[in-house]
Scaffold this active site. Structure first.
Site, PDB file in Angstrom:
ATOM      1  CG  HIS A 143       7.677   4.584   2.973  1.00 39.11           C
ATOM      2  ND1 HIS A 143       8.179   3.592   2.156  1.00 39.11           N
ATOM      3  CD2 HIS A 143       6.520   4.991   2.385  1.00 39.11           C
ATOM      4  CE1 HIS A 143       7.368   3.400   1.129  1.00 39.11           C
ATOM      5  NE2 HIS A 143       6.350   4.241   1.246  1.00 39.11           N
ATOM      6  CG  HIS A 179       1.798   3.334   2.443  1.00 48.39           C
ATOM      7  ND1 HIS A 179       1.829   2.200   1.678  1.00 48.39           N
ATOM      8  CD2 HIS A 179       2.705   4.187   1.878  1.00 48.39           C
ATOM      9  CE1 HIS A 179       2.717   2.339   0.704  1.00 48.39           C
ATOM     10  NE2 HIS A 179       3.253   3.539   0.800  1.00 48.39           N
ATOM     11  CD  GLU A 180       3.317   7.881   2.303  1.00 51.71           C
ATOM     12  OE1 GLU A 180       4.576   7.893   2.329  1.00 51.71           O
ATOM     13  OE2 GLU A 180       2.670   7.566   1.286  1.00 51.71           O
TER      14      GLU A 180
END
Length: 330
Positions: free
Chosen positions: A140, A136-137
């Site tokens: 970004h 997820h990170e």
């Protein structure tokens, strides 16, 4: 651990003639007892994301994260600096635990991933062991570098989609052929055990609702990003850690849930039509190319249209029906 953004010494070491980075991991002990294993796992998943996203077109010329760009375009010197068990959470009196973040500067400047310890159960759980959180990170970095040709994201709707894109890539890249695309999935299920005493972590994960095509379990639609129209969805089980959610429907993670749920619908349709391998990869490719085709800081509808345009460019519009049905449902 001391929150100075410099790797603690000693870093994980192995014998040169035996490059085995399998370090002890005893989950009955606190995370401080297995730092080497946490660092190695964080290193692995960052490289996993680099390679998977490279295949989708997040290359040197597209502004990816690499120390050396091998003369293939873009700016080098910007490998991800990933911090395991980051000291901000350990030392900050305001308790920035139970979280993770990714800082994305312009191409040529390293991104920074900060992973924290989750302090719900005893012993605590380490975000460095939750592959969904790390994926997820990293995403970004993808969305910030691709959307609007790397203009970076700062508008509310786009920032909300940034959270949704991150959930979507994590779940899609970690999916397997045996997974039912219409089933129910959490995100961040491992790290959130006993967060605010929650035990339904493998149902809700870190979001209000699980991700699923079942509207009785995840009822979110486009209106739910608007404070004047958001529905409290009385009767649908909601995560116990989000009792306050009705007050801030425009919060970026709550907006992101709507966007990810929508992309998940489209993906389920493509998997049903094309099979898991082709359907999953096709949806990932369309979403990636949609980022490249979108204007700076797109709205939900502009990002939708960019995905439809990507399908027209890549596949002659062959997936238009499956995509439209997914978007229309949400």
């Amino acid at each position: 651990w001391d929150d100075n953004d410099v790797p603690d010494i000693p870093r994980p070491q192995v014998a040169q003639d035996n490059p085995d980075f399998t370090f002890p991991l005893d989950l009955t002990l606190p995370p401080s007892a297995y730092t080497n294993a946490a660092v190695v796992n964080l290193f692995y998943w960052n490289n996993f994301m680099h390679d998977k996203l490279y295949e989708l077109g997040f290359t040197e010329a597209a502004g990816n994260f690499q120390n050396s760009n091998f003369g293939r375009g873009g700016f080098g010197g910007d490998g991800v600096e990933a911090d395991a068990q980051d000291g901000w959470a350990l030392n900050d009196p305001f308790g920035h635990a139970n979280n993770a973040n990714f800082f994305t500067p312009d191409d040529g400047i390293p991104g920074r991933m900060q992973m924290y310890v989750f302090n719900g159960p005893f012993p605590n759980r380490d975000g460095d062991l939750d592959s969904e959180v790390m994926c997820h990170e990293y995403t970004h970095g993808l969305s910030n570098r691709l959307v609007g040709n790397g203009s970076l994201i700062y508008e509310l709707q786009t920032a909300g989609m940034g959270e949704g894109w991150s959930d979507f890539y994590a779940m899609s890249l970690l999916s397997e052929a045996s997974d039912d695309p219409t089933a129910t999935y959490p995100t961040g299920g491992y790290a959130t055990f006993m967060l605010d005493s929650m035990t339904e972590n493998y149902y809700f994960g870190i979001r209000r609702f699980p991700y699923t095509t079942d509207m009785t379990k995840n009822p979110l639609t486009f209106k739910d990003i608007d404070p004047s129209q958001a529905d409290p969805h009385i009767g649908t089980p909601t995560s116990p850690i989000y009792w306050y959610w009705t007050q801030i429907p425009e919060e970026v993670h709550f907006q992101g849930e709507v966007w990810c749920a929508t992309l998940w619908e489209c993906r389920a349709n493509l998997v049903d039509t094309l099979g898991w391998a082709e359907g999953n990869q096709t949806m990932l490719q369309l979403v990636t190319d949609g980022m490249k085709l979108s204007p700076p800081n797109p709205t939900f509808l502009e990002a939708r249209d960019a995905i439809l345009q990507a399908d027209l460019v890549n596949y002659g519009g062959a997936n238009r029906g499956d995509l439209w049905r997914g978007f229309a449902k949400r």
